[in-house]
Design a protein around this motif. Structure first.
Motif, PDB file in Angstrom:
ATOM      1  N   TRP A 248       1.103  -1.403  -0.101  1.00  0.00           N
ATOM      2  CA  TRP A 248       0.075  -0.013   0.226  1.00  0.00           C
ATOM      3  C   TRP A 248       0.824   1.185  -0.221  1.00  0.00           C
ATOM      4  O   TRP A 248       0.329   2.509   0.320  1.00  0.00           O
ATOM      5  N   GLY A 249       2.228   1.084  -0.359  1.00  0.00           N
ATOM      6  CA  GLY A 249       3.078   2.200  -0.206  1.00  0.00           C
ATOM      7  C   GLY A 249       3.651   2.661   1.057  1.00  0.00           C
ATOM      8  O   GLY A 249       4.128   3.804   0.968  1.00  0.00           O
ATOM      9  N   SER A 250       3.598   1.914   2.151  1.00  0.00           N
ATOM     10  CA  SER A 250       4.047   2.244   3.460  1.00  0.00           C
ATOM     11  C   SER A 250       5.621   1.490   3.381  1.00  0.00           C
ATOM     12  O   SER A 250       6.551   1.949   2.908  1.00  0.00           O
ATOM     13  N   LYS A 251       5.592   0.529   4.227  1.00  0.00           N
ATOM     14  CA  LYS A 251       7.044   0.138   4.507  1.00  0.00           C
ATOM     15  C   LYS A 251       7.022  -1.502   4.448  1.00  0.00           C
ATOM     16  O   LYS A 251       6.082  -2.053   4.605  1.00  0.00           O
ATOM     17  N   LEU A 252       8.268  -1.981   4.134  1.00  0.00           N
ATOM     18  CA  LEU A 252       8.311  -3.619   4.301  1.00  0.00           C
ATOM     19  C   LEU A 252       9.326  -3.545   5.534  1.00  0.00           C
ATOM     20  O   LEU A 252      10.163  -2.944   5.651  1.00  0.00           O
ATOM     21  N   THR A 253       8.922  -4.539   6.512  1.00  0.00           N
ATOM     22  CA  THR A 253       9.678  -4.698   7.868  1.00  0.00           C
ATOM     23  C   THR A 253      10.171  -6.129   7.643  1.00  0.00           C
ATOM     24  O   THR A 253       9.523  -7.161   7.385  1.00  0.00           O
ATOM     25  N   ILE A 254      11.494  -6.281   8.199  1.00  0.00           N
ATOM     26  CA  ILE A 254      12.054  -7.488   8.433  1.00  0.00           C
ATOM     27  C   ILE A 254      12.574  -7.449  10.073  1.00  0.00           C
ATOM     28  O   ILE A 254      13.079  -6.325  10.352  1.00  0.00           O
ATOM     29  N   LEU A 255      12.263  -8.429  10.585  1.00  0.00           N
ATOM     30  CA  LEU A 255      12.760  -8.751  11.976  1.00  0.00           C
ATOM     31  C   LEU A 255      13.822  -9.622  12.170  1.00  0.00           C
ATOM     32  O   LEU A 255      13.763 -10.766  11.501  1.00  0.00           O
ATOM     33  N   ARG A 256      15.159  -9.200  12.845  1.00  0.00           N
ATOM     34  CA  ARG A 256      16.312 -10.381  12.958  1.00  0.00           C
ATOM     35  C   ARG A 256      15.902 -10.897  14.443  1.00  0.00           C
ATOM     36  O   ARG A 256      15.742 -10.332  15.305  1.00  0.00           O
ATOM     37  N   LEU A 257      15.264 -12.381  14.302  1.00  0.00           N
ATOM     38  CA  LEU A 257      14.799 -13.081  15.210  1.00  0.00           C
ATOM     39  C   LEU A 257      15.996 -13.334  16.405  1.00  0.00           C
ATOM     40  O   LEU A 257      15.730 -13.285  17.483  1.00  0.00           O
ATOM     41  N   ASP A 258      17.255 -13.385  16.052  1.00  0.00           N
ATOM     42  CA  ASP A 258      18.239 -13.529  16.909  1.00  0.00           C
ATOM     43  C   ASP A 258      18.287 -12.563  17.987  1.00  0.00           C
ATOM     44  O   ASP A 258      18.810 -12.823  19.083  1.00  0.00           O
ATOM     45  N   ASP A 259      18.124 -11.147  17.673  1.00  0.00           N
ATOM     46  CA  ASP A 259      18.396 -10.275  18.633  1.00  0.00           C
ATOM     47  C   ASP A 259      17.134  -9.286  18.641  1.00  0.00           C
ATOM     48  O   ASP A 259      17.106  -8.219  19.606  1.00  0.00           O
ATOM     49  N   GLY A 260      16.317  -9.254  17.681  1.00  0.00           N
ATOM     50  CA  GLY A 260      14.951  -8.641  18.017  1.00  0.00           C
ATOM     51  C   GLY A 260      15.116  -7.250  17.129  1.00  0.00           C
ATOM     52  O   GLY A 260      14.194  -6.241  17.244  1.00  0.00           O
ATOM     53  N   GLU A 261      16.067  -6.919  16.529  1.00  0.00           N
ATOM     54  CA  GLU A 261      16.396  -5.892  15.685  1.00  0.00           C
ATOM     55  C   GLU A 261      15.441  -5.850  14.576  1.00  0.00           C
ATOM     56  O   GLU A 261      15.275  -6.773  13.617  1.00  0.00           O
TER      57      GLU A 261
END
Length: 269
Positions: A248-261
């Protein structure tokens, strides 16, 4: 080696590749996908081909858009006006990719990492253990010749509340709706599937599925997507939203599971 989880991709391959490059995703890393791999975005076939190319380094769960595409591929549903996964269905490798999707689960759980993943959520009356058992019922049908009947019967909002005596397609439809379409429900797990607004606009008698203090899956770290209006915010550390509206033109998010960043990329089409 690192493990990353990405929100709803929905055919937005270019932002996905850009964000993976930004985080230096390597050949040793693993990518979890919360479902809705396809539909609405510009490159559905490219997205599926890329994820398939990762082999066992890609862990995914099926979302409502993925199941809808599979129903169209199977001939049990016609492509809708807003659907744009024709590039998948017309591809030479469509059958291979769709059979690959049929082998994917509705819930993925990794006890070593202490994370589980589902597309929409888990109703408050189910523990993760119980949810995995219910998911296995649908997964078994998807991997059998009975999937044609499931795809033909999958659409609809009833029944809206779990009863262990439910049987047949009514039972499978409700389980599927919980895992792939749920946003609001009652404390007893009754679904409200019409509203798609943010959590502060819950219909009377309903609330976000993750908000109930007696939720039986509380204490588990559960990743989910599906609800772009949340903007990834749940106010509950156990339940982690990753759909931030890339398509929808906002953001793509990725979470690193190892440290929560978290890593985010602005998406503009």
């Amino acid at each position: 080696m690192a493990t990353y989880a990405v929100g709803d991709i929905q055919g937005c391959l270019s932002p996905l590749l850009d964000l993976l490059e930004q985080i230096h995703f390597s050949s040793e890393d693993v990518l979890w996908c919360v479902g809705d791999l396809v539909n609405r975005g510009p490159d559905n076939i490219g997205t599926l081909r890329f994820l398939h190319s990762l082999g066992p380094r890609c862990k995914l769960v099926l979302g409502n858009h993925d199941l809808h595409m599979l129903a169209c591929w199977s001939g049990q549903r016609t492509i809708g006006r807003k659907d744009n996964f024709g590039d998948v269905l017309g591809a030479d490798d469509a059958d291979m990719l769709c059979h690959w999707l049929l082998q994917q689960p509705l819930i993925h759980c990794d006890r070593k990492l202490n994370y589980a993943m589902v597309h929409a959520g888990i109703p408050p009356q189910w523990s993760l253990k119980k949810a995995l058992k219910r998911a296995a019922e649908v997964e078994a049908v998807l991997r059998s010749e009975q999937r044609q009947q499931l795809f033909a019967s999958m659409y609809g909002n009833e029944p809206a509340r779990w009863d262990k005596t439910l049987a047949g397609m009514d039972r499978l439809r409700l389980i599927t709706n919980y895992f792939t379409r749920m946003r609001f429900c009652s404390e007893q797990g009754e679904l409200e599937l019409e509203s798609k607004f943010g959590p502060n606009k819950a219909p009377e008698g309903f609330a976000p599925w993750f908000s109930f203090e007696n939720h039986q899956a509380r204490g588990e770290r559960l990743l989910f997507g599906h609800w772009a209006a949340l903007e990834g915010q749940t106010q509950h550390s156990d339940f982690i939203g990753l759909d931030t509206g890339c398509v929808w033109g906002s953001k793509l998010t990725i979470l690193r599971l190892d440290d929560g960043e978290r890593f985010c990329l602005d998406c503009h089409f």
